[in-house]
Design an enzyme around this catalytic site. Structure first.
Site, PDB file in Angstrom:
ATOM      1  N   ASP A  87       0.864  -1.182   0.000  1.00  8.42           N
ATOM      2  CA  ASP A  87       0.000   0.000   0.000  1.00  8.42           C
ATOM      3  C   ASP A  87       0.892   1.219   0.000  1.00  8.42           C
ATOM      4  O   ASP A  87       1.989   1.197   0.577  1.00  8.42           O
ATOM      5  CB  ASP A  87      -0.904   0.017   1.231  1.00  8.42           C
ATOM      6  CG  ASP A  87      -1.983  -1.052   1.202  1.00  8.42           C
ATOM      7  OD1 ASP A  87      -2.448  -1.390   0.104  1.00  8.42           O
ATOM      8  OD2 ASP A  87      -2.372  -1.534   2.283  1.00  8.42           O
ATOM      9  N   ASP A  98      -6.984  -1.702  -4.576  1.00 11.10           N
ATOM     10  CA  ASP A  98      -8.040  -1.344  -3.622  1.00 11.10           C
ATOM     11  C   ASP A  98      -8.993  -0.330  -4.241  1.00 11.10           C
ATOM     12  O   ASP A  98     -10.213  -0.411  -4.060  1.00 11.10           O
ATOM     13  CB  ASP A  98      -7.442  -0.759  -2.347  1.00 11.10           C
ATOM     14  CG  ASP A  98      -6.541  -1.720  -1.601  1.00 11.10           C
ATOM     15  OD1 ASP A  98      -6.716  -2.946  -1.736  1.00 11.10           O
ATOM     16  OD2 ASP A  98      -5.647  -1.243  -0.879  1.00 11.10           O
TER      17      ASP A  98
END
Length: 168
Positions: free
Chosen positions: A123, A141
């Site tokens: 991330d 995501d």
């Protein structure tokens, strides 16, 4: 019941592949350019911060001890297989549903690739306001969230397929 139409579904699988490629390229760049946990400010409310997520969405199960890697990978793989067949069964008129499912599929496979190869998901996108921070996320995501939003939109406002026929 709709039969499988893999040839018609190829363009949607292409969308999923594009999501995977964009996701993996950006994660690779982030992993090589950013320093783990060190924010690189872009605006007053947005930065890039490399993080390794060993859990699920919002870092749920992050510190679970390792079992979550395999459970989440199995779940992502199962959902991906379901989405592949779902997309292939959709009639041509259900393009928004197909797009939404392709985005979810690409996002799921992008994160599955990380989880299987690295043991965690990369991330790096962080949105914040003062000391309040949204959990870090990535392109996969984002694709999953956009796909889910499109599914909701389509179910509420999209073209309705008649019970016993084509689009009306």
């Amino acid at each position: 019941m709709h039969k499988l139409n893999v040839l018609a579904a190829l363009k949607w699988y292409g969308v999923a592949l594009l999501v995977i490629l964009l996701d993996q390229i950006t994660k690779n760049v982030a992993s090589h350019v950013l320093v783990l946990h060190q924010p690189e400010p872009i605006t007053s409310f947005f930065n890039f911060t490399l993080r390794h997520n060993f859990g699920a969405a919002f870092s749920m199960f992050h510190d679970a001890g390792g079992w979550q890697r395999w459970l989440l990978a199995l779940l992502a793989a199962g959902v991906s297989v379901l989405l592949i067949f779902w997309i292939a069964k959709l009639p041509k008129q259900k393009w928004m549903e197909a797009l939404a499912l392709a985005l979810v599929l690409g996002g799921a496979l992008g994160n599955l690739y990380d989880r299987m190869l690295l043991g965690y998901v990369v991330d790096f996108i962080v949105v914040h306001y003062k000391e309040h921070e949204w959990p870090a996320f990535n392109i996969a995501d984002s694709a999953i969230c956009i796909g889910a939003a499109l599914l909701v939109w389509d179910s509420l406002f999209g073209t309705k397929i008649a019970k016993y026929g084509d689009a009306k």
